[in-house]
Write a protein that holds these residues in place. Structure first.
Motif, PDB file in Angstrom:
ATOM      1  N   GLU A 118       1.049  -1.279   0.173  1.00 11.42           N
ATOM      2  CA  GLU A 118       0.296   0.007   0.397  1.00 11.42           C
ATOM      3  C   GLU A 118       1.208   0.999   0.014  1.00 11.42           C
ATOM      4  O   GLU A 118       1.845   0.881   0.280  1.00 11.42           O
ATOM      5  N   PRO A 140      -2.312   2.877  -4.262  1.00 12.75           N
ATOM      6  CA  PRO A 140      -2.492   3.794  -3.329  1.00 12.75           C
ATOM      7  C   PRO A 140      -3.735   3.557  -2.419  1.00 12.75           C
ATOM      8  O   PRO A 140      -4.547   2.467  -3.146  1.00 12.75           O
ATOM      9  N   VAL A 141      -3.671   4.184  -0.727  1.00  7.73           N
ATOM     10  CA  VAL A 141      -4.700   3.512  -0.288  1.00  7.73           C
ATOM     11  C   VAL A 141      -5.188   4.622   0.249  1.00  7.73           C
ATOM     12  O   VAL A 141      -4.973   5.929  -0.205  1.00  7.73           O
ATOM     13  N   GLU A 142      -6.537   4.568   0.080  1.00  7.72           N
ATOM     14  CA  GLU A 142      -8.198   5.684  -0.544  1.00  7.72           C
ATOM     15  C   GLU A 142      -8.716   5.394   0.704  1.00  7.72           C
ATOM     16  O   GLU A 142      -8.415   4.239   1.698  1.00  7.72           O
ATOM     17  N   ASP A 143      -9.824   6.289   1.302  1.00  7.45           N
ATOM     18  CA  ASP A 143     -10.057   5.883   3.129  1.00  7.45           C
ATOM     19  C   ASP A 143     -10.658   4.488   2.884  1.00  7.45           C
ATOM     20  O   ASP A 143     -11.344   4.651   4.379  1.00  7.45           O
ATOM     21  N   ASP A 144     -11.154   4.443   1.994  1.00  9.32           N
ATOM     22  CA  ASP A 144     -12.035   2.565   2.107  1.00  9.32           C
ATOM     23  C   ASP A 144     -11.101   1.857   1.616  1.00  9.32           C
ATOM     24  O   ASP A 144     -11.240   0.621   1.674  1.00  9.32           O
ATOM     25  N   ASP A 147      -7.311   0.809  -3.387  1.00 12.12           N
ATOM     26  CA  ASP A 147      -7.692   0.887  -3.892  1.00 12.12           C
ATOM     27  C   ASP A 147      -7.368   0.547  -5.366  1.00 12.12           C
ATOM     28  O   ASP A 147      -6.563  -0.484  -5.803  1.00 12.12           O
ATOM     29  N   THR A 173      -2.476   5.620   7.734  1.00 13.38           N
ATOM     30  CA  THR A 173      -3.327   5.789   7.573  1.00 13.38           C
ATOM     31  C   THR A 173      -4.245   6.092   8.232  1.00 13.38           C
ATOM     32  O   THR A 173      -5.069   7.043   8.356  1.00 13.38           O
ATOM     33  N   THR A 175      -7.010   3.834   8.223  1.00 15.55           N
ATOM     34  CA  THR A 175      -7.689   3.956   7.568  1.00 15.55           C
ATOM     35  C   THR A 175      -8.570   2.531   7.573  1.00 15.55           C
ATOM     36  O   THR A 175      -7.160   1.632   8.313  1.00 15.55           O
ATOM     37  N   LYS A 181     -14.019  -4.054  -0.342  1.00 12.38           N
ATOM     38  CA  LYS A 181     -13.554  -4.311  -0.466  1.00 12.38           C
ATOM     39  C   LYS A 181     -12.556  -5.602   0.162  1.00 12.38           C
ATOM     40  O   LYS A 181     -12.013  -5.886  -0.879  1.00 12.38           O
ATOM     41  N   ASN A 314      -7.563  13.264   8.733  1.00  8.88           N
ATOM     42  CA  ASN A 314      -8.838  12.041   9.356  1.00  8.88           C
ATOM     43  C   ASN A 314      -8.756  12.065  10.845  1.00  8.88           C
ATOM     44  O   ASN A 314      -8.344  12.923  11.826  1.00  8.88           O
ATOM     45  N   ASN A 325      -2.723  15.703   6.049  1.00 13.42           N
ATOM     46  CA  ASN A 325      -2.367  16.220   4.498  1.00 13.42           C
ATOM     47  C   ASN A 325      -2.590  17.145   3.363  1.00 13.42           C
ATOM     48  O   ASN A 325      -2.940  18.139   4.547  1.00 13.42           O
TER      49      ASN A 325
END
Ligand SMILES: Cc1ncc(COP(=O)(O)O)c(C=O)c1O
Length: 398
Positions: A118, A140-144, A147, A173, A175, A181, A314, A325
């Protein structure tokens, strides 16, 4: 002297920088440290002395590579309760989750083999992987969580042997991977014949909401290796973690463990087993959760009051970290070394060390569990103010 090639990949320096940024006079949001006041010192003291006085007569003897059986039984029961059906024979005790990462890499990766991580990810995992000289693919790591569209593109075009992921309160992160997922990731691993390494040291540390099943729960083909650890829920100095996997993977991992260090320390394993015999680990974890939730809330609140509008954080549901960020192109490492540390005595982990090769630089990991409430208050305020100053039109034009 000529060192082996494996020494020339450089993520290990990320770990060193992390310890340096945790020097005693610094308010460190850098290290992944638990709150030292929560270590159950007395209880561990009793447990260890009781294993000397009343415990197994073989306490000081070599034991077995798999690890102390009664402790493996307890961990198997805990994992079963958490959705991972396991018996003692399915559990290997390791020197922290860190050794589980190393053994998995040793099991699977020849030099040049494809490894998905990740972006950003745990810097210590990169340090372990580097020694096996993989070809990294960063998703990439997304909020959930990861990716999966980006992952699928990689899987369609490259031969990947291993996917390394931290689905619960990701380091760095914070998350959590969504249920959808989790299912889709295991399905992709099945389709493209890839092993998943699920690193779960923060799974027990949820402050709001309810946990989702681990990836291993959805694994019908024996391709998910799960790692757990006592570091974040008891104490990191114990250096004890555990690994569970299908018999096909566990057997060769056990052989590699024997070659690496013969076995984990019998003394530690029996001491921890005795702790679990005499104490309620879940009650202890509940105490930790209450404390960390308060710390996390304070860090979020203070940063939200002081950060300039161009910076965002976050509000993670658990774990040790939140993610800062920063504006595109802003170099967090340069800001920390040249402004935040010298002027405010505050540190964090900049994004640049948490991605293999050259990743985004405009982010940082902030740890909220190690510092005290007072340090969080003053450090977060100082960080917010330092960013206001760094991003002010006057300073930017200099
Ligand atoms: C995601 C992750 N994996 C593994 C480890 C290493 O843990 P241990 O102390 O169990 O070796 C850490 C420690 O920070 C971590 O954050």
């Amino acid at each position: 002297m000529e060192l082996a090639q494996r020494n020339y990949q450089t993520s290990a320096s990320g770990l060193e920088a992390l310890f340096a940024a945790s020097a005693p006079d610094v308010i460190s949001f850098a290290g992944g440290y638990p709150d030292r006041s929560l270590f159950p010192r007395q209880e561990l003291n009793h447990a260890f002395s009781s294993s000397f006085t009343n415990g197994d007569s073989e306490l000081l003897q070599y034991a077995s590579t798999a690890g102390y059986q009664p402790l493996r039984e307890k961990l198997a029961a805990r994992m079963t309760r958490d959705g991972i059906n396991a018996d003692a024979k399915d559990v290997l005790l390791t020197q922290g989750a860190q050794q589980g990462i190393d053994l998995t890499a040793r099991l699977l990766l020849n030099a040049g083999d494809g490894l998905v991580v990740e972006g950003p990810t745990y810097v210590g995992a990169l340090a372990a992987f580097d020694a096996y000289q993989p070809t990294y693919y960063t998703v990439p790591v997304e909020d959930d969580g990861m990716d999966l569209h980006a992952l699928q593109k990689v899987l369609m075009t490259q031969k990947i042997k291993l996917i390394y992921t931290i689905p619960d309160f990701q380091n760095p992160t914070g998350t959590v991977m969504s249920l959808k997922k989790r299912q889709a990731l295991v399905a992709l691993a099945n389709r493209y014949d890839v092993v998943i390494l699920e690193d779960g040291p923060y799974r027990d540390l949820r402050y709001t909401g309810t946990n989702l099943p681990p990836l291993r729960y959805f694994d019908t083909q024996g391709r998910v290796i799960f790692l757990g650890s006592f570091s974040k829920i008891l104490a990191p100095s114990l250096r004890l973690g555990w690994l569970t996997a299908s018999p096909e993977l566990l057997k060769p991992i056990m052989a590699l463990k024997g070659g690496a260090d013969v076995e984990s320390s019998n003394l530690m394993m029996q001491g921890i087993n005795s702790y679990l015999d005499h104490n309620d680990l879940d009650a202890h974890i509940q105490k930790i959760r209450t404390c960390y939730r308060e710390k996390k809330d304070l860090m979020v609140k203070t940063l939200r009051s002081y950060l300039p509008d161009s910076c965002q954080i976050n509000d993670p549901e658990g774990g040790f970290f939140l993610w800062l960020n920063l504006p595109a192109g802003f170099d967090a490492e340069d800001f920390m070394n040249n402004q935040l540390l010298p002027e405010a005595n505050v540190s964090f982990v900049p994004a640049s060390v948490m991605t293999p090769g050259h990743g985004p630089v405009n982010g940082a990991r902030l740890n909220f569990t190690g510092p005290t409430l007072a340090q969080i208050q003053s450090g977060a305020q100082a960080l917010g103010q330092a960013l206001q100053s760094a991003l002010s039109p006057k300073r930017l034009s200099n």
